[in-house]
Write a protein that holds these residues in place. Structure first.
Motif, PDB file in Angstrom:
ATOM      1  N   UNK A 164       0.911  -1.525  -0.270  1.00  0.00           N
ATOM      2  CA  UNK A 164      -0.150  -0.310   0.325  1.00  0.00           C
ATOM      3  C   UNK A 164       0.874   1.264   0.253  1.00  0.00           C
ATOM      4  N   UNK A 165       2.485   1.334  -0.016  1.00  0.00           N
ATOM      5  CA  UNK A 165       3.041   2.302  -0.030  1.00  0.00           C
ATOM      6  C   UNK A 165       2.977   2.987  -1.288  1.00  0.00           C
ATOM      7  N   UNK A 166       3.335   4.150  -1.665  1.00  0.00           N
ATOM      8  CA  UNK A 166       3.005   5.103  -2.594  1.00  0.00           C
ATOM      9  C   UNK A 166       4.071   4.170  -3.906  1.00  0.00           C
ATOM     10  N   UNK A 167       3.461   4.494  -4.913  1.00  0.00           N
ATOM     11  CA  UNK A 167       4.285   4.325  -5.879  1.00  0.00           C
ATOM     12  C   UNK A 167       5.628   5.161  -6.394  1.00  0.00           C
ATOM     13  N   UNK A 168       7.027   3.931  -6.295  1.00  0.00           N
ATOM     14  CA  UNK A 168       7.721   4.749  -6.848  1.00  0.00           C
ATOM     15  C   UNK A 168       8.759   4.788  -5.077  1.00  0.00           C
ATOM     16  N   UNK A 169       8.371   3.978  -4.647  1.00  0.00           N
ATOM     17  CA  UNK A 169       9.288   3.800  -3.591  1.00  0.00           C
ATOM     18  C   UNK A 169       9.859   2.295  -3.018  1.00  0.00           C
ATOM     19  N   UNK A 170      10.269   1.994  -2.987  1.00  0.00           N
ATOM     20  CA  UNK A 170      11.398   0.971  -2.480  1.00  0.00           C
ATOM     21  C   UNK A 170      10.255  -0.640  -1.858  1.00  0.00           C
ATOM     22  N   UNK A 171      10.345  -1.681  -2.108  1.00  0.00           N
ATOM     23  CA  UNK A 171       9.743  -2.648  -2.246  1.00  0.00           C
ATOM     24  C   UNK A 171      10.733  -3.866  -1.669  1.00  0.00           C
ATOM     25  N   UNK A 172      10.331  -4.342  -0.299  1.00  0.00           N
ATOM     26  CA  UNK A 172      12.215  -4.992  -0.054  1.00  0.00           C
ATOM     27  C   UNK A 172      11.850  -6.348   0.934  1.00  0.00           C
ATOM     28  N   UNK A 173      12.028  -7.394   0.396  1.00  0.00           N
ATOM     29  CA  UNK A 173      11.984  -8.462   1.227  1.00  0.00           C
ATOM     30  C   UNK A 173      13.518  -8.441   1.959  1.00  0.00           C
ATOM     31  N   UNK A 174      13.187  -8.209   3.003  1.00  0.00           N
ATOM     32  CA  UNK A 174      14.384  -7.979   3.842  1.00  0.00           C
ATOM     33  C   UNK A 174      15.137  -9.211   3.895  1.00  0.00           C
ATOM     34  N   UNK A 175      13.740  -9.987   4.646  1.00  0.00           N
ATOM     35  CA  UNK A 175      15.272 -11.309   5.143  1.00  0.00           C
ATOM     36  C   UNK A 175      15.243 -12.401   3.478  1.00  0.00           C
ATOM     37  N   UNK A 176      14.800 -12.414   2.630  1.00  0.00           N
ATOM     38  CA  UNK A 176      15.303 -12.703   1.139  1.00  0.00           C
ATOM     39  C   UNK A 176      16.885 -12.202   0.952  1.00  0.00           C
ATOM     40  N   UNK A 177      16.791 -10.886   1.161  1.00  0.00           N
ATOM     41  CA  UNK A 177      17.389  -9.848   0.566  1.00  0.00           C
ATOM     42  C   UNK A 177      19.083 -10.333   1.603  1.00  0.00           C
ATOM     43  N   UNK A 178      18.643 -10.930   2.678  1.00  0.00           N
ATOM     44  CA  UNK A 178      19.803 -10.562   3.504  1.00  0.00           C
ATOM     45  C   UNK A 178      20.619 -11.912   3.219  1.00  0.00           C
ATOM     46  N   UNK A 179      19.619 -13.226   3.804  1.00  0.00           N
ATOM     47  CA  UNK A 179      20.151 -14.458   3.344  1.00  0.00           C
ATOM     48  C   UNK A 179      20.975 -14.259   1.802  1.00  0.00           C
ATOM     49  N   UNK A 180      20.251 -13.501   0.840  1.00  0.00           N
ATOM     50  CA  UNK A 180      21.205 -13.805  -0.545  1.00  0.00           C
ATOM     51  C   UNK A 180      22.544 -13.160  -0.555  1.00  0.00           C
ATOM     52  N   UNK A 181      22.616 -12.361   0.618  1.00  0.00           N
ATOM     53  CA  UNK A 181      23.702 -11.227   0.608  1.00  0.00           C
ATOM     54  C   UNK A 181      24.378 -11.763   1.588  1.00  0.00           C
ATOM     55  N   UNK A 182      24.260 -12.417   2.093  1.00  0.00           N
ATOM     56  CA  UNK A 182      25.519 -13.446   3.345  1.00  0.00           C
ATOM     57  C   UNK A 182      26.295 -14.789   2.335  1.00  0.00           C
ATOM     58  N   UNK A 183      25.300 -15.157   2.084  1.00  0.00           N
ATOM     59  CA  UNK A 183      25.724 -16.418   1.081  1.00  0.00           C
ATOM     60  C   UNK A 183      26.503 -15.686  -0.010  1.00  0.00           C
ATOM     61  N   UNK A 184      26.411 -14.279  -1.338  1.00  0.00           N
ATOM     62  CA  UNK A 184      27.384 -14.081  -1.412  1.00  0.00           C
ATOM     63  C   UNK A 184      28.841 -13.133  -1.422  1.00  0.00           C
TER      64      UNK A 184
END
Ligand code: ACO
Length: 334
Positions: A216-236
């Motif tokens: 429901x956040x306004x368009x033009x703003x970031x949507x992030x699945x923090x947990x997914x990105x965190x897991x990806x980042x730790x491995x990468x």
């Protein structure tokens, strides 16, 4: 046909810019359901810098100041540049590119200019591209600036993203060098576009992934699945650093600085623990600037450079991951 003479690349100067306005964890706690303790423990961030539109500050202004300070450091003028590469996900317009407007502000015409979009990997991608273009023999001097004003791209009331980001620009001037062993001796630029819904900035509801309920956040703003990105980042982070070391045959001891994208202190510390990187070789400024996306690695590079922590003859590694999802590295003989 003239034979191509192999060449290398020298970092002639570095620069950076951050807005003066500070946004502390206490400021955020007064605006939303969060706390200084939660933010520090989960991210390592104490404060971040944000543009002040009332002072006429914009992403374009910040990026221009970043590159201007790099030119000053190199003792060069905009007119000395053949090319300007600007990495960002927060340029005001897609046409013209902000690179063209930055080049105009620095009187760099007729230097080529283009924007590059690789989210938090933007600066590392841009440095890799600039190095390759100079080695091609077509360009002698390239101005690289990574800059994001994430304060313009997050919903300030959304605690899942508003606490993480800050605004910053980091820049470098790269010039042709006669020594082919100087410059970027190994680089990677990767992406897995199938994972894009983990982190994106929709412009219209048609951009939303199929079947995904929107916050429901306004368009033009970031949507992030923090947990997914965190897991990806730790491995990468671990994978990218280990791959850079094994491909070049270098050991941790051979590297003077591992300059990592500042996304979350826990992500950086996890890489340090798993690979065995000593703290003095991993610069951290996330506590003061948060995650400034494409600005982050260049800001770290400039702060180390100005502090005299990077000298000619040393080898450094730049590493980042970000939206796309993308990941990237560059091993540089300075
Ligand atoms: N303040 C207080 N509580 C919060 C906040 C907040 N700001 N945000 C979330 N919480 C709550 C959640 O609601 C949840 O509560 P629950 O247990 O009752 O459900 C709890 O805290 C834990 O939430 P998580 O999302 O699991 O918290 P996590 O430890 O994963 O930290 C964070 C969240 C900091 C976003 C982390 O996931 C992260 O850093 N992810 C990586 C993000 C990143 O690096 N992005 C970089 C790419 S950006 C780019 O490319 C432009």
């Amino acid at each position: 046909m003239a034979t191509q003479v192999p060449c290398g690349v020298r970092i002639a100067g570095c620069g950076s810019a951050v807005p003066e306005k500070r946004l502390t964890n206490a400021d955020l706690a007064a605006m939303m359901d969060t706390s200084d303790e939660w933010i520090r423990q989960r991210t390592g961030i104490r404060e971040r810098r944000v543009l002040d539109p009332d002072r006429g500050e914009s992403q374009l202004w910040l990026a221009t100041e970043g590159l201007r300070t790099a030119l000053d450091d190199a003792g060069m003028a905009g007119s000395d540049l053949d090319l300007v590469i600007h990495a960002s996900v927060t340029s005001e317009m897609t046409c013209p590119s902000n690179a063209c407007r930055i080049a105009a502000a620095l009187d760099a015409q007729p230097a080529g200019a283009f924007d590059l979009v690789a989210a938090c990997c933007g600066f590392v991608y841009a440095m890799n591209v600039a190095d390759s273009l100079i080695r091609s023999g077509r360009y002698r001097s390239v101005g690289v600036v990574g800059c994001d004003a994430m304060s313009t791209a997050v919903d300030p009331t959304d605690r899942s993203v508003a606490i993480l980001f800050g605004d910053a620009a980091g820049a470098a001037i790269l010039v042709r060098d006669d020594d082919p062993n100087r410059g970027c001796i190994h680089q990677t630029m990767n992406a897995d576009g199938r994972t894009w819904p983990s982190l994106f900035i929709p412009r219209a509801s048609s951009d939303l992934p199929a079947g995904r309920e929107d916050s429901g956040a306004r368009m033009g703003t970031l949507r992030m699945d923090g947990r997914e990105v965190y897991k990806f980042a730790v491995g990468k982070f671990r994978e990218v650093i280990e791959e850079a070391l094994s491909t070049t045959g270098l050991a941790v001891d051979d590297i003077s600085q591992f300059i990592c994208h500042q996304s979350n202190i826990r992500i950086i510390e996890s890489a340090m623990d798993k690979i065995g990187l000593p703290a003095e070789k991993v610069y951290v400024n996330i506590d003061r600037y948060g995650n400034s996306s494409a600005g982050s690695v260049g800001l770290c590079l400039d702060q180390l450079w100005k502090a005299g922590k990077i000298s000619a003859g040393e080898t450094i590694i730049l590493v980042a991951f970000g939206g796309g999802l993308t990941w990237s590295s560059g091993v540089w003989n300075v």
